[in-house]
Design a protein around this motif. Structure first.
Motif, PDB file in Angstrom:
ATOM      1  N   ARG A 199       4.405   1.923   1.344  1.00  8.53           N
ATOM      2  CA  ARG A 199       5.772   1.939   0.226  1.00  8.53           C
ATOM      3  C   ARG A 199       5.869   3.790   0.909  1.00  8.53           C
ATOM      4  O   ARG A 199       6.831   3.882  -0.236  1.00  8.53           O
ATOM      5  CB  ARG A 199       5.484   1.654  -0.879  1.00  8.53           C
ATOM      6  CG  ARG A 199       5.168   0.265  -1.464  1.00  8.53           C
ATOM      7  CD  ARG A 199       4.563   0.006  -3.160  1.00  8.53           C
ATOM      8  NE  ARG A 199       3.751   0.837  -3.131  1.00  8.53           N
ATOM      9  CZ  ARG A 199       3.489   1.661  -3.952  1.00  8.53           C
ATOM     10  NH1 ARG A 199       4.266   2.590  -4.381  1.00  8.53           N
ATOM     11  NH2 ARG A 199       2.215   2.298  -4.319  1.00  8.53           N
ATOM     12  N   SER A 200       5.545   4.326   1.556  1.00 11.57           N
ATOM     13  CA  SER A 200       6.575   5.630   2.047  1.00 11.57           C
ATOM     14  C   SER A 200       7.647   5.548   1.891  1.00 11.57           C
ATOM     15  O   SER A 200       8.374   4.542   3.384  1.00 11.57           O
ATOM     16  CB  SER A 200       5.389   6.215   2.844  1.00 11.57           C
ATOM     17  OG  SER A 200       6.044   7.908   3.003  1.00 11.57           O
ATOM     18  N   GLU A 255      -0.661  13.370   5.540  1.00 16.52           N
ATOM     19  CA  GLU A 255      -1.578  13.469   4.953  1.00 16.52           C
ATOM     20  C   GLU A 255      -2.822  13.049   6.368  1.00 16.52           C
ATOM     21  O   GLU A 255      -3.862  14.073   6.413  1.00 16.52           O
ATOM     22  CB  GLU A 255      -2.992  12.406   3.998  1.00 16.52           C
ATOM     23  CG  GLU A 255      -1.900  12.316   2.675  1.00 16.52           C
ATOM     24  CD  GLU A 255      -1.813  11.055   1.604  1.00 16.52           C
ATOM     25  OE1 GLU A 255      -2.137  11.400   0.499  1.00 16.52           O
ATOM     26  OE2 GLU A 255      -2.091   9.556   2.459  1.00 16.52           O
ATOM     27  N   ASP A 287       6.377   7.506   8.411  1.00 18.13           N
ATOM     28  CA  ASP A 287       6.052   6.662   7.755  1.00 18.13           C
ATOM     29  C   ASP A 287       6.408   5.328   7.919  1.00 18.13           C
ATOM     30  O   ASP A 287       5.699   4.246   8.351  1.00 18.13           O
ATOM     31  CB  ASP A 287       5.489   6.380   6.656  1.00 18.13           C
ATOM     32  CG  ASP A 287       4.281   8.021   6.363  1.00 18.13           C
ATOM     33  OD1 ASP A 287       3.873   8.566   7.028  1.00 18.13           O
ATOM     34  OD2 ASP A 287       4.797   8.667   5.224  1.00 18.13           O
ATOM     35  N   CYS A 323       0.901  -1.463  -0.173  1.00 12.65           N
ATOM     36  CA  CYS A 323      -0.103  -0.047  -0.410  1.00 12.65           C
ATOM     37  C   CYS A 323       1.058   1.227  -0.179  1.00 12.65           C
ATOM     38  O   CYS A 323       1.968   0.956   0.254  1.00 12.65           O
ATOM     39  CB  CYS A 323      -0.933  -0.083   1.059  1.00 12.65           C
ATOM     40  SG  CYS A 323       0.279   0.248   2.642  1.00 12.65           S
ATOM     41  N   ASP A 324       0.140   2.536  -0.409  1.00  8.64           N
ATOM     42  CA  ASP A 324       0.513   3.535  -0.598  1.00  8.64           C
ATOM     43  C   ASP A 324       1.706   4.097   1.046  1.00  8.64           C
ATOM     44  O   ASP A 324       3.121   4.386   0.966  1.00  8.64           O
ATOM     45  CB  ASP A 324       0.162   5.054  -0.598  1.00  8.64           C
ATOM     46  CG  ASP A 324      -0.416   4.109  -2.865  1.00  8.64           C
ATOM     47  OD1 ASP A 324      -0.134   3.821  -3.099  1.00  8.64           O
ATOM     48  OD2 ASP A 324      -1.804   4.940  -2.550  1.00  8.64           O
ATOM     49  N   HIS A 360      -0.975   1.576   9.104  1.00  8.91           N
ATOM     50  CA  HIS A 360      -1.137   1.702   7.958  1.00  8.91           C
ATOM     51  C   HIS A 360      -2.351   1.739   7.239  1.00  8.91           C
ATOM     52  O   HIS A 360      -2.877   2.295   5.681  1.00  8.91           O
ATOM     53  CB  HIS A 360      -0.628   0.396   6.739  1.00  8.91           C
ATOM     54  CG  HIS A 360      -1.317  -0.544   6.303  1.00  8.91           C
ATOM     55  ND1 HIS A 360      -0.342  -1.590   5.091  1.00  8.91           N
ATOM     56  CD2 HIS A 360      -2.081  -2.196   7.631  1.00  8.91           C
ATOM     57  CE1 HIS A 360      -1.583  -2.882   5.620  1.00  8.91           C
ATOM     58  NE2 HIS A 360      -2.074  -2.737   7.163  1.00  8.91           N
ATOM     59  N   PRO A 385      -3.446   7.501   6.467  1.00 10.87           N
ATOM     60  CA  PRO A 385      -3.155   7.957   5.811  1.00 10.87           C
ATOM     61  C   PRO A 385      -1.563   8.023   6.116  1.00 10.87           C
ATOM     62  O   PRO A 385      -0.970   7.731   6.931  1.00 10.87           O
ATOM     63  CB  PRO A 385      -3.719   9.191   5.413  1.00 10.87           C
ATOM     64  CG  PRO A 385      -4.501   9.206   6.372  1.00 10.87           C
ATOM     65  CD  PRO A 385      -5.105   8.576   6.787  1.00 10.87           C
ATOM     66  N   THR A 386      -0.488   8.540   4.857  1.00 11.01           N
ATOM     67  CA  THR A 386       0.697   9.068   5.520  1.00 11.01           C
ATOM     68  C   THR A 386       0.857  10.034   6.188  1.00 11.01           C
ATOM     69  O   THR A 386      -0.392  10.512   7.128  1.00 11.01           O
ATOM     70  CB  THR A 386       1.054   9.470   4.002  1.00 11.01           C
ATOM     71  OG1 THR A 386       0.518  10.469   3.302  1.00 11.01           O
ATOM     72  CG2 THR A 386       1.216   8.474   2.605  1.00 11.01           C
TER      73      THR A 386
END
Length: 283
Positions: A28-29, A264, A34, A24-25, A257, A260-261
């Motif tokens: 992978r940040s 965000e 994060d 997920c985003d 996770h 959001p990041t």
């Protein structure tokens, strides 16, 4: 109450962030904020260094933060992501030549006796961790450090040889205020250190406990995801609790996770409420 300094050693949920195998985003940040180890905090308070929880990332957290000494370890509850690193206390035992002081509820000690039976054995395997366990509950308690203590001298092939210290260290004492919470049906403890309170793994704080949370500079509360969770506060619930406590600043920890990041999440939170991250220091 005095001023404390709290360092977040880990701000992730039980599986950490990134989660194994997830693409997920958030996982992978590339933002270091994060990257979240399992939840734990280091508190410097009234001359004592106090660790809250020692999960599976304990060794990595100690090395990353350059920690070479703790006066006491407080355990919020008995789940593996908060106790799974206790075997690595052996390094402190060896270097400081004394047992580590652990403060926890009786049911947590009972759990440790099953999980780490070798640490409580009458005849220990050489090199097993050395602990002094102190039972606490939701009433304020005192941590004492210094004074005479039992010296552990390592002898190869035999383990530790015990003798009383030939000197006294100045005694330092500090009072800690526990905060009772519920983690689904499991009673857990948060802790107040002067101007900072740290509460993780809760989805309910009894009405009578909010009196202990008045006048804070910093309030730390757990939050796993949007929407209802069986044993943790949701984002919406954590914000509501933080606003009720009314600390100068509130910080969200034990983040998954599914949120959001960092950037965000920070952008959508109300004023005075922030996502915590590994390495953040509160003073």
């Amino acid at each position: 109450m005095g001023k404390a300094r709290l360092t977040f050693l880990g701000t992730g949920t039980s599986q950490g962030v990134p989660m194994i195998g997830c693409g997920c985003d958030v996982c992978r940040s590339r933002d270091p904020r994060d990257k979240r180890l399992r939840a734990s905090a280091l508190v410097d308070y009234e001359g004592l260094r106090i660790l809250v929880d020692a999960g599976p990332d304990f060794r990595q957290q100690m090395l990353r933060a350059g920690v070479s000494h703790v006066d006491a370890i407080l355990l919020t509850h008995n789940h593996k992501d908060h106790t799974g690193g206790l075997d690595d206390i052996r390094a402190f035992n060896y270097l400081e030549k004394k047992a580590s002081e652990i403060y926890c509820e009786k049911y947590v000690e009972d759990s440790l006796r099953m999980e780490y039976g070798y640490a409580f054995a009458e005849k220990k395997y050489p090199g097993a961790p050395e602990w002094h366990v102190h039972n606490i509950d939701s009433e304020p308690f005192t941590i004492n450090a210094g004074g005479p203590y039992e010296v552990l001298t390592w002898e190869h092939g035999k383990g530790y040889i015990r003798s009383m210290a030939g000197h006294d260290e100045p005694v330092k004492s500090v009072e800690i205020v526990p905060i009772r919470g519920m983690h689904y049906k499991l009673p857990v403890l948060g802790f107040r250190f002067g101007n900072i309170a740290y509460c993780t793994d809760m989805n309910h704080i009894p009405e009578e406990e909010f009196e202990k949370l008045q006048g804070l500079d910093h309030f730390v509360i757990n939050c796993v995801k949007y929407g209802k969770h069986i044993s943790h506060y949701s984002l919406e619930e954590a914000v509501e609790v933080a606003q009720r406590v009314g600390a100068r600043n509130s910080w969200l920890t034990h983040l998954s996770h599914q949120l959001p990041t960092y950037n965000e999440l920070a952008a959508e939170l109300p004023e005075g409420i922030h996502p915590a991250y590994d390495g953040l220091v509160l003073e």
